[in-house]
Design an enzyme around this catalytic site. Structure first.
Site, PDB file in Angstrom:
ATOM      1  N   ASN A  80       0.858  -1.177   0.000  1.00  0.00           N
ATOM      2  CA  ASN A  80       0.000   0.000   0.000  1.00  0.00           C
ATOM      3  C   ASN A  80       0.894   1.226   0.000  1.00  0.00           C
ATOM      4  OD1 ASN A  80      -1.529   2.322   1.357  1.00  0.00           O
ATOM      5  ND2 ASN A  80      -3.168   0.856   0.964  1.00  0.00           N
TER       6      ASN A  80
ATOM      7  N   SER B 225      -5.108  -0.286  -2.997  1.00  0.00           N
ATOM      8  CA  SER B 225      -5.600   1.059  -2.707  1.00  0.00           C
ATOM      9  C   SER B 225      -6.743   0.924  -1.716  1.00  0.00           C
ATOM     10  CB  SER B 225      -6.075   1.743  -3.988  1.00  0.00           C
ATOM     11  OG  SER B 225      -6.395   3.095  -3.760  1.00  0.00           O
ATOM     12  N   GLU B 226      -6.686   1.677  -0.597  1.00  0.00           N
ATOM     13  CA  GLU B 226      -7.614   1.415   0.497  1.00  0.00           C
ATOM     14  C   GLU B 226      -9.062   1.746   0.193  1.00  0.00           C
ATOM     15  OE1 GLU B 226      -5.233   5.064   2.131  1.00  0.00           O
ATOM     16  OE2 GLU B 226      -4.835   3.360   0.830  1.00  0.00           O
ATOM     17  N   ASN B 227      -9.319   2.401  -0.940  1.00  0.00           N
ATOM     18  CA  ASN B 227     -10.721   2.634  -1.318  1.00  0.00           C
ATOM     19  C   ASN B 227     -11.345   1.421  -1.997  1.00  0.00           C
ATOM     20  OD1 ASN B 227      -8.847   3.361  -3.453  1.00  0.00           O
ATOM     21  ND2 ASN B 227     -10.580   4.152  -4.599  1.00  0.00           N
TER      22      ASN B 227
END
Length: 537
Positions: free
Chosen positions: A338, A361-363
């Site tokens: 990340n 990607s944290e979304n």
């Protein structure tokens, strides 16, 4: 003895070709007959829903769907940045004029779009968010005492909402241990003179298996406003790409969920295996009249990589790329990584030959691809920095709650992110300057509390020339003792929470003496000190 309802259902099943006759028959059957082995044996194997209920959750307009949102309501609003936001429903809430609202959302749009329009009309009393970001009005109203703001790490926010929808009142998480979340006292609301009117409360802490955790309470709302791509009339939803983000979790945690979609179809037209959110969570549906789908950061691959024009020319850009090239050497083949906004993301341009990594990607995206070619961008496909991206063969997309389960569960191998300050024992501060600048913790608190390897990339000095590597952080912490390595334009340090800093690499144009002057705390020098190596251009 079976109830009348059970006898009716069995009779409807047994005589499904004529439901009316079945209901009449069930009413006249004796309990003894219904319970007889012959009846049960004949009926049970055919137990099913005989008639598809005629359920239609579609409302004619957004205004009709939000007509009962009262002053003081709590709204759970889906979206990440401007991607996957319920544009039409937000506009309808603005037009209705409901006030003193609490909005739970990852962020608050921008000044003139998304939830930002409710800030303009002063309809919001409180925001529960992880990120203020580039919304200047949001920051201004908070610092000016007009708006209450409960800052919550992004992963904790997703889990608080998921827990609310799952009937779990609270849970323990390592995220935020040793920070303002555990200690309390962080300003939720300022007075006009800058003093604190409302402060956050301290969290309950507890140890499990020798590690400290803090308790977070679930979030539920009066209404959820979510955006999906498709729905059938029964409320089953399908999301598109990273526009999924917080939307599924939000939909589960409200008394009334209102979904706006781009297309409505009849039951049966959505493959059951393709449905992302079952209709049991959705109460109202509207088809959006129009969609602007504004893109915050349209980022394109114009085919100039490696060309003379694409190389950085400004000293600051040259330095940033230099740091990113060193950070790229942290990648090992097969890693799940990340990368934070800025220099960390730049590092992916210099991945060493023969090394393949998966970018998360944290979304809600695993297997992030490069920027799209001109004309090939998709507003429903962005990264955590709100930039347009692409997918790769083997990519997967999921909701924010699943994304942070990967992170919190230590399934990531490496996190690279920026910092404002790092202490000698690896404490990290990177999200706020109290009273002056508020960006919010975003996903950084979850990423640095996961137990995965954390590498910080940053300039060695602040703009005023002061050191950013110091004995103890002066800014509110993101995490305690979480940083394993620091990479700057001058040096590379390894960090041990007990032993402190060890200088392992120095830039060929610098020296140990220069690094000592630029660093605000003592450090050891490795006996194997070497020049900084850099990834290929």
């Amino acid at each position: 003895m079976w109830s009348r309802a059970v006898r009716q259902r069995l009779a409807i099943t047994r005589y499904s070709s004529n439901p009316q006759a079945a209901v009449f028959l069930s009413a006249s059957l004796s309990p003894a007959l219904v319970c007889s082995p012959r009846f049960v044996t004949a009926s049970a194997p055919r137990y099913s829903t005989a008639v598809v209920p005629n359920i239609n959750k579609v409302f004619a307009t957004a205004e009709e769907a939000v007509s009962d949102i009262k002053d003081g309501s709590t709204l759970l609003v889906g979206g990440f940045g401007l991607c996957g936001i319920p544009e039409n429903l937000i506009t309808a809430v603005r037009n209705k004029g409901s006030k003193q609202l609490t909005a739970v959302s990852n962020n608050c749009g921008v000044d003139d779009f998304g939830l930002g329009i409710l800030l303009q009309t002063r309809q919001l009393k409180r925001m529960i968010s992880s990120y203020v970001g580039e919304n200047a009005l949001f920051e201004k109203q908070y610092l000016g005492g007009e708006l209450e703001l409960e800052l919550t790490p992004q992963g904790t926010l997703a889990e608080r909402i998921r827990a609310g929808g799952a009937g779990i009142p609270a849970f323990y998480t390592p995220t935020g241990v040793g920070t303002f979340l555990e200690e309390g006292g962080f300003p939720i609301k300022y007075n006009a003179d800058g003093s604190v009117a409302i402060a956050s409360e301290a969290r309950e802490a507890r140890e499990f298996h020798g590690r400290k955790y803090i308790m977070e309470e679930a979030i539920r709302g009066d209404f959820a406003l979510v955006k999906a791509w498709k729905a059938d009339t029964r409320g089953n939803l399908v999301f598109k790409r990273t526009a999924r983000n917080f939307n599924p979790a939000m939909a589960t945690a409200a008394k009334v969920t209102i979904a706006e979609v781009e297309e409505v179809v009849d039951p049966g037209q959505l493959d059951p295996d393709a449905i992302h959110l079952p209709g049991i969570y959705v109460h109202r549906i509207i088809k959006g009249k129009s969609y602007e789908k504004r893109i915050e950061k349209l980022t394109l691959d114009r085919g100039q990589s490696g060309s003379k024009d694409s190389k950085p020319k400004k000293p600051a850009d040259i330095m940033r790329n230099k740091i990113a090239r060193r950070a790229a050497l942290e990648f090992q083949d097969g890693m799940y990584c990340n990368l934070g906004i800025g220099m960390p993301t730049l590092a992916s341009n210099y991945i060493p030959r023969g090394v393949t990594i998966e970018l998360q990607s944290e979304n809600g995206l695993l297997g992030m691809g490069p920027f799209p070619k001109p004309g090939r961008h998709d507003p429903d496909l962005i990264n955590a920095g709100k930039e347009t991206v692409t997918t790769l063969p083997g990519s997967s997309i999921f909701g924010s709650h699943d994304s942070f389960a990967m992170i919190r569960g230590a399934h990531m191998n490496l996190t690279i992110l920026g910092a404002m300050e790092v202490s000698a024992n690896g404490d990290l501060a990177n999200w706020v300057i109290p009273g002056k600048m508020v960006k919010g913790p975003g996903g950084a608190m979850d990423l640095t509390a996961s137990g995965s390897r954390v590498v910080v990339t940053m300039e060695h000095r602040a703009r005023d020339g002061s050191p950013k590597i110091i004995p103890k952080c002066t800014l509110p912490l993101t995490a305690r003792g979480s940083v394993h390595r620091i990479i700057t334009e001058l040096a590379v340090f390894d960090v041990d929470p007990k032993e402190g800093l060890t200088l392992i690499e120095v830039d060929s144009d610098s020296s140990v003496e220069e690094v000592t002057k630029a660093t605000g705390c003592p450090f050891k020098v490795s006996p194997n000190l070497k020049p900084i190596a850099y990834g290929d251009l």
